[in-house]
Design a protein around this motif. Structure first.
Motif, PDB file in Angstrom:
ATOM      1  N   SER A   1       0.888   4.808 -10.364  1.00 56.34           N
ATOM      2  CA  SER A   1       0.458   3.527 -10.929  1.00 56.34           C
ATOM      3  C   SER A   1       1.196   3.225 -12.223  1.00 56.34           C
ATOM      4  CB  SER A   1      -1.053   3.542 -11.165  1.00 56.34           C
ATOM      5  OG  SER A   1      -1.755   3.716  -9.957  1.00 56.34           O
ATOM      6  N   LEU A   2       1.370   4.251 -13.068  1.00 58.51           N
ATOM      7  CA  LEU A   2       2.109   4.059 -14.317  1.00 58.51           C
ATOM      8  C   LEU A   2       3.555   3.650 -14.048  1.00 58.51           C
ATOM      9  CD1 LEU A   2       0.764   7.116 -16.334  1.00 58.51           C
ATOM     10  CD2 LEU A   2       0.318   4.714 -16.835  1.00 58.51           C
ATOM     11  N   VAL A   3       4.176   4.293 -13.059  1.00 58.59           N
ATOM     12  CA  VAL A   3       5.555   3.953 -12.705  1.00 58.59           C
ATOM     13  C   VAL A   3       5.630   2.546 -12.126  1.00 58.59           C
ATOM     14  CG1 VAL A   3       7.457   4.516 -11.131  1.00 58.59           C
ATOM     15  CG2 VAL A   3       6.303   6.341 -12.399  1.00 58.59           C
ATOM     16  N   ALA A   4       4.746   2.236 -11.188  1.00 56.88           N
ATOM     17  CA  ALA A   4       4.772   0.914 -10.550  1.00 56.88           C
ATOM     18  C   ALA A   4       4.489  -0.202 -11.544  1.00 56.88           C
ATOM     19  CB  ALA A   4       3.748   0.863  -9.411  1.00 56.88           C
ATOM     20  N   GLY A   5       3.632   0.081 -12.527  1.00 58.35           N
ATOM     21  CA  GLY A   5       3.272  -0.939 -13.507  1.00 58.35           C
ATOM     22  C   GLY A   5       4.190  -1.022 -14.704  1.00 58.35           C
ATOM     23  N   GLY A   6       5.310  -0.281 -14.681  1.00 60.39           N
ATOM     24  CA  GLY A   6       6.283  -0.361 -15.762  1.00 60.39           C
ATOM     25  C   GLY A   6       5.889   0.390 -17.014  1.00 60.39           C
TER      26      GLY A   6
ATOM     27  N   THR B   1      -1.629  -1.445  -3.978  1.00 60.08           N
ATOM     28  CA  THR B   1      -2.743  -0.497  -4.003  1.00 60.08           C
ATOM     29  C   THR B   1      -2.216   0.908  -3.775  1.00 60.08           C
ATOM     30  OG1 THR B   1      -4.263  -2.165  -3.117  1.00 60.08           O
ATOM     31  CG2 THR B   1      -4.958   0.130  -2.992  1.00 60.08           C
ATOM     32  N   VAL B   2      -2.494   1.788  -4.730  1.00 61.39           N
ATOM     33  CA  VAL B   2      -2.181   3.206  -4.592  1.00 61.39           C
ATOM     34  C   VAL B   2      -3.430   3.862  -4.018  1.00 61.39           C
ATOM     35  CG1 VAL B   2      -1.510   5.315  -5.792  1.00 61.39           C
ATOM     36  CG2 VAL B   2      -0.638   3.102  -6.581  1.00 61.39           C
ATOM     37  N   THR B   3      -3.305   4.457  -2.846  1.00 58.18           N
ATOM     38  CA  THR B   3      -4.481   4.934  -2.138  1.00 58.18           C
ATOM     39  C   THR B   3      -4.186   6.260  -1.457  1.00 58.18           C
ATOM     40  OG1 THR B   3      -6.167   4.245  -0.523  1.00 58.18           O
ATOM     41  CG2 THR B   3      -3.916   3.526  -0.096  1.00 58.18           C
ATOM     42  N   SER B   4      -4.963   6.603  -0.444  1.00 62.07           N
ATOM     43  CA  SER B   4      -4.802   7.875   0.267  1.00 62.07           C
ATOM     44  C   SER B   4      -4.400   7.620   1.714  1.00 62.07           C
ATOM     45  CB  SER B   4      -6.115   8.660   0.238  1.00 62.07           C
ATOM     46  OG  SER B   4      -7.104   7.987   0.990  1.00 62.07           O
ATOM     47  N   TYR B   5      -3.868   8.639   2.357  1.00 58.36           N
ATOM     48  CA  TYR B   5      -3.531   8.517   3.773  1.00 58.36           C
ATOM     49  C   TYR B   5      -4.779   8.272   4.614  1.00 58.36           C
ATOM     50  CZ  TYR B   5       1.246  10.041   2.852  1.00 58.36           C
ATOM     51  OH  TYR B   5       2.539  10.106   2.390  1.00 58.36           O
ATOM     52  N   ALA B   6      -5.896   8.882   4.225  1.00 55.36           N
ATOM     53  CA  ALA B   6      -7.138   8.689   4.972  1.00 55.36           C
ATOM     54  C   ALA B   6      -7.592   7.235   4.920  1.00 55.36           C
ATOM     55  CB  ALA B   6      -8.227   9.600   4.424  1.00 55.36           C
ATOM     56  N   ALA B   7      -7.476   6.607   3.748  1.00 54.55           N
ATOM     57  CA  ALA B   7      -7.882   5.211   3.623  1.00 54.55           C
ATOM     58  C   ALA B   7      -6.957   4.302   4.426  1.00 54.55           C
ATOM     59  CB  ALA B   7      -7.889   4.793   2.153  1.00 54.55           C
TER      60      ALA B   7
ATOM     61  N   VAL C   1      -1.440  -7.030  -9.851  1.00 52.42           N
ATOM     62  CA  VAL C   1      -2.209  -5.852 -10.243  1.00 52.42           C
ATOM     63  C   VAL C   1      -1.749  -4.633  -9.449  1.00 52.42           C
ATOM     64  CG1 VAL C   1      -4.241  -7.211 -10.871  1.00 52.42           C
ATOM     65  CG2 VAL C   1      -4.089  -6.237  -8.577  1.00 52.42           C
ATOM     66  N   VAL C   2      -1.857  -3.481 -10.090  1.00 55.26           N
ATOM     67  CA  VAL C   2      -1.701  -2.193  -9.425  1.00 55.26           C
ATOM     68  C   VAL C   2      -3.084  -1.570  -9.403  1.00 55.26           C
ATOM     69  CG1 VAL C   2      -0.608   0.069  -9.460  1.00 55.26           C
ATOM     70  CG2 VAL C   2       0.675  -1.944 -10.229  1.00 55.26           C
ATOM     71  N   LEU C   3      -3.672  -1.495  -8.233  1.00 55.44           N
ATOM     72  CA  LEU C   3      -5.027  -0.990  -8.049  1.00 55.44           C
ATOM     73  C   LEU C   3      -4.956   0.476  -7.621  1.00 55.44           C
ATOM     74  CD1 LEU C   3      -8.127  -1.413  -7.648  1.00 55.44           C
ATOM     75  CD2 LEU C   3      -7.583  -2.251  -5.340  1.00 55.44           C
ATOM     76  N   THR C   4      -5.696   1.334  -8.346  1.00 52.60           N
ATOM     77  CA  THR C   4      -5.565   2.764  -8.120  1.00 52.60           C
ATOM     78  C   THR C   4      -6.775   3.358  -7.404  1.00 52.60           C
ATOM     79  OG1 THR C   4      -4.341   2.849 -10.220  1.00 52.60           O
ATOM     80  CG2 THR C   4      -4.954   4.955  -9.216  1.00 52.60           C
ATOM     81  N   THR C   5      -6.539   3.936  -6.263  1.00 48.19           N
ATOM     82  CA  THR C   5      -7.481   4.717  -5.452  1.00 48.19           C
ATOM     83  C   THR C   5      -8.913   4.182  -5.434  1.00 48.19           C
ATOM     84  OG1 THR C   5      -7.793   6.293  -7.293  1.00 48.19           O
ATOM     85  CG2 THR C   5      -6.138   6.848  -5.633  1.00 48.19           C
ATOM     86  N   PRO C   6      -9.123   2.965  -5.000  1.00 50.01           N
ATOM     87  CA  PRO C   6     -10.495   2.464  -4.917  1.00 50.01           C
ATOM     88  C   PRO C   6     -11.362   3.269  -3.966  1.00 50.01           C
ATOM     89  CG  PRO C   6      -8.972   0.996  -3.762  1.00 50.01           C
ATOM     90  CD  PRO C   6      -8.140   1.977  -4.529  1.00 50.01           C
ATOM     91  N   GLU C   7     -10.750   3.944  -2.998  1.00 47.79           N
ATOM     92  CA  GLU C   7     -11.526   4.709  -2.021  1.00 47.79           C
ATOM     93  C   GLU C   7     -12.243   5.897  -2.650  1.00 47.79           C
ATOM     94  OE1 GLU C   7      -7.894   6.987  -2.559  1.00 47.79           O
ATOM     95  OE2 GLU C   7      -8.242   4.851  -2.245  1.00 47.79           O
TER      96      GLU C   7
ATOM     97  N   PHE D   1       0.855  -1.186   0.000  1.00 45.32           N
ATOM     98  CA  PHE D   1       0.000   0.000   0.000  1.00 45.32           C
ATOM     99  C   PHE D   1       0.888   1.232   0.000  1.00 45.32           C
ATOM    100  CE2 PHE D   1      -2.329  -3.379   2.109  1.00 45.32           C
ATOM    101  CZ  PHE D   1      -3.574  -3.319   1.501  1.00 45.32           C
ATOM    102  N   VAL D   2       0.541   2.199  -0.832  1.00 46.33           N
ATOM    103  CA  VAL D   2       1.284   3.443  -0.851  1.00 46.33           C
ATOM    104  C   VAL D   2       0.298   4.592  -0.998  1.00 46.33           C
ATOM    105  CG1 VAL D   2       1.710   3.381  -3.358  1.00 46.33           C
ATOM    106  CG2 VAL D   2       3.258   4.648  -1.856  1.00 46.33           C
ATOM    107  N   ALA D   3       0.482   5.636  -0.199  1.00 46.34           N
ATOM    108  CA  ALA D   3      -0.422   6.781  -0.214  1.00 46.34           C
ATOM    109  C   ALA D   3       0.154   7.899  -1.079  1.00 46.34           C
ATOM    110  CB  ALA D   3      -0.656   7.289   1.210  1.00 46.34           C
ATOM    111  N   VAL D   4      -0.667   8.379  -1.995  1.00 51.03           N
ATOM    112  CA  VAL D   4      -0.288   9.482  -2.878  1.00 51.03           C
ATOM    113  C   VAL D   4      -1.466  10.437  -2.918  1.00 51.03           C
ATOM    114  CG1 VAL D   4       0.436  10.146  -5.196  1.00 51.03           C
ATOM    115  CG2 VAL D   4       1.158   7.946  -4.267  1.00 51.03           C
ATOM    116  N   GLU D   5      -1.238  11.707  -2.561  1.00 51.52           N
ATOM    117  CA  GLU D   5      -2.356  12.630  -2.357  1.00 51.52           C
ATOM    118  C   GLU D   5      -2.532  13.682  -3.449  1.00 51.52           C
ATOM    119  OE1 GLU D   5      -4.596  12.308  -0.210  1.00 51.52           O
ATOM    120  OE2 GLU D   5      -3.851  11.387   1.615  1.00 51.52           O
ATOM    121  N   THR D   6      -1.509  13.944  -4.261  1.00 49.04           N
ATOM    122  CA  THR D   6      -1.640  15.012  -5.246  1.00 49.04           C
ATOM    123  C   THR D   6      -2.630  14.636  -6.342  1.00 49.04           C
ATOM    124  OG1 THR D   6       0.278  14.133  -6.422  1.00 49.04           O
ATOM    125  CG2 THR D   6       0.680  15.892  -4.831  1.00 49.04           C
TER     126      THR D   6
END
Length: 215
Positions: A45-50, A184-190, A153-159, A32-37
């Protein structure tokens, strides 16, 4: 299959498209990694997925920085502007398109069998924008892993679709239990809601600026 981002970054300074990220996802261990911008989750996600090379840092698959192997092994799931299905499509329409992309039978009977196997029979005519987040994540991830050679899979911001964070986390856990690697790329809140510790961030990375909860 171990995916590692080691200080992976795009750009530099407070306005960088992607501040340095360090995170690991492995068999049996979801990442899990939080990205807020605003556009950061898509870039991450593009970077993580190559699909995009970091300007700094590295992205490794089992210790190798082979971007072709990462692209072949990982599917991007629900990534805004890249792999996000139109919300007006029904569950059956999304399933039909993804079956065809995977080179599998996509006739009506095959779509019905797949939708039923995912426990979504009552939602076959539900439009994607109205589908509960847990079901959305299940549908899109299960369709993604039907593709040849995909083992992660790289799952992007399901929250961003609302709903119970723990519900879609259950879908992630199910995939991990089947030996898929999930980042999973998500938010700090999630992350806080799910009581998941924030991943390590490089010491030279700028502090994230909290934004309003998109849900």
């Amino acid at each position: 299959m171990r995916l590692e981002l080691l200080g992976a970054a795009v750009g530099d300074g407070p306005g960088a498209p992607l501040a340095p990220l360090t995170v690991t996802a492995d068999r049996g261990i979801p990442g899990f990694v939080a990205v807020e911008t605003e556009n950061g989750p898509t870039v991450a996600s593009l970077v993580a997925g190559g699909r995009m090379a970091p300007e700094r840092g590295r992205v490794l698959l089992d210790g190798s920085d082979d971007a072709d192997a990462i692209r072949a092994s990982f599917a991007l799931v629900d990534t805004p502007g890249v792999a996000e299905p139109f919300g007006s499509l029904t569950v059956s329409q999304v399933a039909r398109e993804e079956l065809a992309l995977a080179g599998l039978r996509s006739d009506r009977a095959s779509v019905s069998l797949l939708v039923e196997s995912l426990g979504l029979d009552e939602h076959r005519r539900t439009r994607l924008h109205a589908l509960p987040t847990e079901n959305r994540v299940r549908l899109l991830t299960e369709l993604a892993v039907l593709r040849p050679d995909v083992r992660g899979v790289v799952l992007t911001t399901p929250e961003r679709h609302g709903g119970d964070v723990h519900a879609w986390l259950g879908v992630v856990d199910d995939l991990v239990a089947r030996d898929y690697t999930v980042l999973t790329v998500t938010s700090y809140a999630a992350l806080a809601q799910a009581s998941i510790p924030s991943p390590d961030v490089d010491d030279d990375a700028p502090s994230p600026t909290p934004e309003s909860d998109p849900s």
